[in-house]
Motif scaffolding. Structure first.
Motif, PDB file in Angstrom:
ATOM      1  N   GLU A 401     -34.056  32.866 -46.244  1.00 16.28           N
ATOM      2  CA  GLU A 401     -33.826  32.990 -47.687  1.00 16.28           C
ATOM      3  C   GLU A 401     -32.698  32.081 -48.156  1.00 16.28           C
ATOM      4  O   GLU A 401     -31.579  32.152 -47.661  1.00 16.28           O
ATOM      5  N   ILE A 402     -33.020  31.243 -49.130  1.00 18.76           N
ATOM      6  CA  ILE A 402     -31.998  30.345 -49.673  1.00 18.76           C
ATOM      7  C   ILE A 402     -31.730  30.688 -51.134  1.00 18.76           C
ATOM      8  O   ILE A 402     -30.626  30.519 -51.627  1.00 18.76           O
ATOM      9  N   VAL A 403     -32.751  31.217 -51.820  1.00 12.24           N
ATOM     10  CA  VAL A 403     -32.623  31.628 -53.224  1.00 12.24           C
ATOM     11  C   VAL A 403     -33.191  33.033 -53.368  1.00 12.24           C
ATOM     12  O   VAL A 403     -34.206  33.375 -52.759  1.00 12.24           O
ATOM     13  N   GLY A 404     -32.496  33.850 -54.165  1.00 15.78           N
ATOM     14  CA  GLY A 404     -33.037  35.146 -54.544  1.00 15.78           C
ATOM     15  C   GLY A 404     -32.941  35.248 -56.055  1.00 15.78           C
ATOM     16  O   GLY A 404     -31.876  34.997 -56.616  1.00 15.78           O
ATOM     17  N   GLY A 405     -34.046  35.582 -56.714  1.00 12.88           N
ATOM     18  CA  GLY A 405     -33.976  35.641 -58.179  1.00 12.88           C
ATOM     19  C   GLY A 405     -35.024  36.559 -58.752  1.00 12.88           C
ATOM     20  O   GLY A 405     -35.800  37.178 -58.022  1.00 12.88           O
ATOM     21  N   SER A 406     -35.053  36.659 -60.076  1.00 14.57           N
ATOM     22  CA  SER A 406     -36.057  37.492 -60.732  1.00 14.57           C
ATOM     23  C   SER A 406     -36.063  37.250 -62.235  1.00 14.57           C
ATOM     24  O   SER A 406     -35.118  36.686 -62.797  1.00 14.57           O
ATOM     25  N   GLN A 407     -37.157  37.732 -62.853  1.00 17.88           N
ATOM     26  CA  GLN A 407     -37.112  37.917 -64.289  1.00 17.88           C
ATOM     27  C   GLN A 407     -36.400  39.247 -64.471  1.00 17.88           C
ATOM     28  O   GLN A 407     -36.616  40.191 -63.699  1.00 17.88           O
TER      29      GLN A 407
END
Ligand code: ATP
Ligand code: MN
Length: 478
Positions: A401-407
């Motif tokens: 995992e390098i990016v974790g995001g969301s709407q």
């Protein structure tokens, strides 16, 4: 004033032959009482300085030792020796700082990365760390450039916070209370009203919630600052103190978010390839040398630069969490019971699963979206299926995992009911909920771990080798 020096990197590119100039730097080696390899940190390439025999005093020559610092006035001439095109013919040599080469911990030979970690205060002076930290600098610069060009506002979110709203990990407490005899309430608990801020406070684990406040005013913001997690994980990709970039955008849905993240990652990789070619070539070679010691099947299929170019020239794979689990369940690795951890819908994928997807199955970065709501944070937008949220993680080969995001959930009622279910105080986060009360908008964002990105671009396998002074469990040296 003394700073009229020419940097070695510049000198090697503009080469004003025979003009007298001044260089300063540290001695890497001194051979035959005549040839000084001088390094000034601007590049890994050492400048060969020639001190013609008989021209300089013996006492002075004795003081030219590995790591001594020098100021040299001379003329740039075409080199007759092998290995360099130009060299500097010394006219004057001044010792700025002596160094006892016998005691100097960095001998002119190959040292292990583990040993260099113990002398992290000197490791910048090696070629490997010279390259890593110049690339790190460029990536940081590229990040600001990227967001600036897109009209984002750089928001400095607080480092000391009063909430673990994110629930992202264990936190470091910030307090001025005496630990041997703290003030107590009648029931014996600690009375934080007497603490410096009048409440219990911690080092931030993420600037996201404050970032959302900015996004719902400026439209688009990003943070780039230190974050802290007291997680006791001794891995090659976790630090207790790391830097995170967190863009947060109003009027973005999950797809806009994924598009931004992908173009952002490509932009900063392109920037490093354009501006740090020599350093990346050095790191590419270093990685290839390091991997020679590994069995064939453990080696990377691509060289470092080849890998970076591959990432630039190909779209990231985009799949749903449900598809990811199906791929894992169909995989030979699963059928041969190669996974240590269980695979079924609902799991929080372990590193072995993520690595299978990116390294074995797709062989490129993968964006996984729509995760089960139970393994994700409260603020992620609930999908219509009632089971998943509009989250997205980007997984990178070699890193996971390098990016974790969301709407983000912009509907107040849905957000509050999720918070209640998860026992998160809506009172404490009244300020956060105000964004949903006063002109709420669809919005999204993500967090990129800066050190993991630096690892990806430099090919360094241990995260401790891409931050100047790593903080990890039981270690806060320097
Ligand atoms: P992981 O599962 O790898 O621990 P996470 O789910 O805890 O990551 P987030 O809370 O989503 O990560 O944080 C956003 C980003 O910050 C991650 O994608 C990762 O790049 C980075 N990150 C998280 N924890 C650390 C850490 N301890 N050290 C370095 N980088 C980290
Ligand atoms: Mn974590």
């Amino acid at each position: 004033m003394m700073n009229k020096r020419v940097k070695i990197k510049d000198l090697l590119t503009w080469a004003p032959e025979s003009q007298e100039l001044v260089v300063m730097g540290w001695v890497r080696t001194f051979r035959n009482n005549q040839f000084i390899a001088l390094n000034d940190g601007s590049t890994n390439i050492n400048l060969q300085v020639v001190a013609e025999l008989g021209k300089f005093d013996d006492v002075l020559l004795k003081r030219i030792t590995t790591s001594a610092s020098l100021k040299i006035k001379g003329h740039l001439v075409a080199s007759t020796g092998k290995g360099q095109q130009m060299e500097l013919k010394a006219v004057e040599i001044e010792i700025l700082g002596d160094s006892d080469a016998e005691k100097y911990p960095l001998q002119p030979k190959k040292h292990s990365l583990e040993f260099l970690r113990e002398i992290a205060h000197l490791r910048f002076r090696t070629n490997t760390f010279g390259s890593v930290f110049r690339v790190r600098h460029s990536l940081a610069y590229a990040i600001h450039t990227f967001f600036h060009e897109q009209g984002f506002v750089y928001l400095h979110t607080p480092i000391i916070t009063a909430s673990d709203a994110e629930g992202a990990g264990e936190m470091f407490r910030v307090t001025t209370l005496p630990f041997d005899n703290p003030p107590r309430n009648e029931d014996g608990t600690i009375n934080f009203k007497e603490d410096f801020f009048g409440k219990s406070t911690n080092l931030t684990v993420s600037g996201q919630l404050e970032g959302e406040l900015g996004a719902t005013a400026f439209g688009e913001i990003y943070t780039f600052g230190p974050t802290f997690r007291a997680e006791n994980s001794n891995t090659t990709r976790h630090l207790a103190e790391f830097w995170m970039i967190e863009p947060e955008m109003a009027f973005y849905d999950l797809e806009d978010n994924m598009n931004l993240a992908e173009s952002f990652i490509k932009y900063i990789i392109r920037f490093a390839l354009d501006h740090n070619r020599a350093d990346l070539e050095f790191l590419d070679q270093r990685l290839a040398d390091e991997e020679k010691a590994l069995p064939q099947d453990k080696r990377s299929e691509m060289g470092l630069i080849q890998k970076l170019e591959f990432v630039l020239n190909n779209d990231f794979e985009r799949i749903t969490y449900t598809e990811a689990i199906d791929i894992l369940l169909q995989s030979p690795a699963y059928k041969k019971k190669k996974f240590q951890y269980e695979v079924k819908w609902g799991i929080d994928m372990q590193s072995e699963h993520e690595r299978y997807l990116v390294e074995k199955h797709f062989k490129k970065p993968v964006i996984v979206r729509n995760y089960p709501k139970d393994i994700k944070a409260f603020y992620m937008r609930q999908n219509d299926d009632g089971k998943t949220v509009a989250a997205m993680d980007i997984l990178a080969p070699g890193i996971g995992e390098i990016v974790g995001g969301s709407q983000r959930e912009e509907r107040l009622d849905k957000l509050e009911s999720r918070m209640n279910d998860m026992h998160i105080s809506t009172e404490e986060l009244h300020w956060y909920l105000d964004t949903r009360r006063y002109g709420t908008v669809p919005h999204a964002g993500f967090g990129l771990g800066f050190e993991r990105m630096v690892q990806f671009v430099t090919g360094m396998t241990n995260i401790r080798d891409v931050i100047a002074f790593p903080r990890t469990p039981k270690s806060a040296e320097f």
